[in-house]
Scaffold this active site. Sequence first.
Site, PDB file in Angstrom:
ATOM      1  N   HIS A  66       0.894  -1.114   0.167  1.00 12.06           N
ATOM      2  CA  HIS A  66      -0.037   0.316  -0.238  1.00 12.06           C
ATOM      3  C   HIS A  66       1.273   1.506   0.233  1.00 12.06           C
ATOM      4  O   HIS A  66       1.658   1.221   0.526  1.00 12.06           O
ATOM      5  CB  HIS A  66      -0.826   0.253   0.544  1.00 12.06           C
ATOM      6  CG  HIS A  66      -0.347  -0.361   2.701  1.00 12.06           C
ATOM      7  ND1 HIS A  66      -0.253   0.945   3.232  1.00 12.06           N
ATOM      8  CD2 HIS A  66       0.065  -1.249   3.557  1.00 12.06           C
ATOM      9  CE1 HIS A  66       0.485   0.830   4.220  1.00 12.06           C
ATOM     10  NE2 HIS A  66       0.623  -0.491   4.589  1.00 12.06           N
ATOM     11  N   ASP A  68      -0.196   4.348   0.370  1.00  4.63           N
ATOM     12  CA  ASP A  68      -1.593   5.438   1.777  1.00  4.63           C
ATOM     13  C   ASP A  68      -1.028   5.363   3.389  1.00  4.63           C
ATOM     14  O   ASP A  68       0.083   4.030   3.405  1.00  4.63           O
ATOM     15  CB  ASP A  68      -2.659   5.304   1.952  1.00  4.63           C
ATOM     16  CG  ASP A  68      -2.915   3.458   2.720  1.00  4.63           C
ATOM     17  OD1 ASP A  68      -2.218   2.646   2.611  1.00  4.63           O
ATOM     18  OD2 ASP A  68      -4.011   3.445   3.180  1.00  4.63           O
ATOM     19  N   ASP A  99       6.185   1.732   7.031  1.00  5.43           N
ATOM     20  CA  ASP A  99       5.287   1.145   7.146  1.00  5.43           C
ATOM     21  C   ASP A  99       3.877   1.478   5.781  1.00  5.43           C
ATOM     22  O   ASP A  99       3.735   2.467   5.691  1.00  5.43           O
ATOM     23  CB  ASP A  99       3.834   1.585   8.011  1.00  5.43           C
ATOM     24  CG  ASP A  99       2.902   0.100   7.903  1.00  5.43           C
ATOM     25  OD1 ASP A  99       2.576  -0.134   6.785  1.00  5.43           O
ATOM     26  OD2 ASP A  99       1.963  -0.012   8.580  1.00  5.43           O
ATOM     27  N   GLU A 133      -5.559   0.863   2.710  1.00  7.03           N
ATOM     28  CA  GLU A 133      -4.840  -0.075   4.243  1.00  7.03           C
ATOM     29  C   GLU A 133      -4.912   0.449   5.421  1.00  7.03           C
ATOM     30  O   GLU A 133      -5.650  -0.625   5.923  1.00  7.03           O
ATOM     31  CB  GLU A 133      -3.324  -0.549   3.623  1.00  7.03           C
ATOM     32  CG  GLU A 133      -3.259  -1.916   4.081  1.00  7.03           C
ATOM     33  CD  GLU A 133      -2.954  -2.185   5.341  1.00  7.03           C
ATOM     34  OE1 GLU A 133      -2.744  -2.866   6.621  1.00  7.03           O
ATOM     35  OE2 GLU A 133      -2.357  -1.292   5.716  1.00  7.03           O
ATOM     36  N   GLU A 134      -4.774   1.640   5.058  1.00 14.31           N
ATOM     37  CA  GLU A 134      -4.481   1.952   6.557  1.00 14.31           C
ATOM     38  C   GLU A 134      -6.052   2.530   7.014  1.00 14.31           C
ATOM     39  O   GLU A 134      -6.297   3.107   8.280  1.00 14.31           O
ATOM     40  CB  GLU A 134      -3.394   3.466   6.815  1.00 14.31           C
ATOM     41  CG  GLU A 134      -2.213   2.720   6.312  1.00 14.31           C
ATOM     42  CD  GLU A 134      -2.086   1.937   7.274  1.00 14.31           C
ATOM     43  OE1 GLU A 134      -2.464   1.487   8.494  1.00 14.31           O
ATOM     44  OE2 GLU A 134       0.025   0.947   7.403  1.00 14.31           O
ATOM     45  N   HIS A 348       3.809   3.573  12.410  1.00 17.14           N
ATOM     46  CA  HIS A 348       2.385   4.769  13.482  1.00 17.14           C
ATOM     47  C   HIS A 348       2.636   5.661  14.096  1.00 17.14           C
ATOM     48  O   HIS A 348       2.604   6.421  15.045  1.00 17.14           O
ATOM     49  CB  HIS A 348       1.576   3.367  13.695  1.00 17.14           C
ATOM     50  CG  HIS A 348       0.803   2.819  12.828  1.00 17.14           C
ATOM     51  ND1 HIS A 348      -0.724   2.672  12.285  1.00 17.14           N
ATOM     52  CD2 HIS A 348       1.438   2.424  11.230  1.00 17.14           C
ATOM     53  CE1 HIS A 348      -0.791   1.433  11.522  1.00 17.14           C
ATOM     54  NE2 HIS A 348       0.253   1.790  10.632  1.00 17.14           N
TER      55      HIS A 348
END
Length: 375
Positions: A66, A68, A99, A133-134, A348
């Site tokens: 991903h 995003d 990520d 995805e997030e 994150h």
Amino acid sequence: MSETLELASALIARRSVTPMDAGCQQLLAERLRPLGFDCERLDYGEVNNLWARRGQQGPVFCFAGHTDVVPPGPEAQWRHPPFQPVVEQGLLYGRGAADMKGSVAAFVTALERYLAGGHRPRGSLALLITSDEEGPAVDGTRHVVETLSERGERIDWCLVGEPSSTERVGDVVKVGRRGSLNGRLTVRGDQGHVAYPHLARNPVHQALAALDELVTTRWDEGNDHFPPTSFQISNVQAGTGATNVIPGELEVTFNFRFSTEVTADELQQRVEAVLDRHGLDGRIDWSLSGEPFLTAEGELVAATQAAVRDVCGDPPVLSTSGGTSDGRFIAPTGAQVLELGPVNATIHKVNEHVRAADLDTLSRIYEGVLRRLLG
């Protein structure tokens, strides 16, 4: 600066906070087309999806990821601006470094080296990249997989670039994930004055025994690959905020992380049986985030273990721990699905970063998987 690090930095510089892609997939397509990939946009709503494929024959090997990222949080707390990638003391800083823009960059450079080496893969190569995805994860990988299924296209082997590693790149490979089932229980009562409980009906009191039973229930024993199913209450809301008012309604949200020993339908039936047994006046709204999946053995596992050992010196630990990933949408099609990506210690978080050299290591591992699976 290596090609993998350069591409990862270019992706990080695009502020692709979910569900935005901010031009990341266009950049990827520009790298993939010269390699012979057919690059197709499968956008849905606000979400950008890229399906890139080289070859028409099976088996199909797919990198999935991903573009995003989650919001950066308070940018003033970052060591460097989150969307201005910086390499400092061997560390690449930026939102998405781990990520998972670093993995996506490693996908591309692994493919470039593999194809530049004159390899003629026994099958097709593909990438599935989404900007959802997030977020809700409804219009991204799930949508693409449905579209492919309608067209009769299937993925045989899928390597998802989620940050699976814990201490060093390649030390952990995810071979499955638990399922995730959410419930929102609403219990009705009758609001009233706390001094006159006989004139009211307290939904909190009604629900306590049932909730206690749900919390203490042993849902299954797990198995060799998964721990026992977990039930957790995540939110409880009732009342007006006043100390002298009996609430008229209680809302409880909860989550199951469940193993392959039980199905979502079975869990729903068992929960509803508990509520019926306690005579609760209420309802449950269910939401299934994903079924559990497991790729315990097979060609993809063997190729990945060997590639990690070749590049890093030690074989990986095979694990199913952690949250959900988009692998949950691909595995039900019958594909073998694994997750292998950077160290996840800062995902994150403010100051998300990876060791810059790790991205080159990851790219070499990915290339090794390609060589072992496709020749």
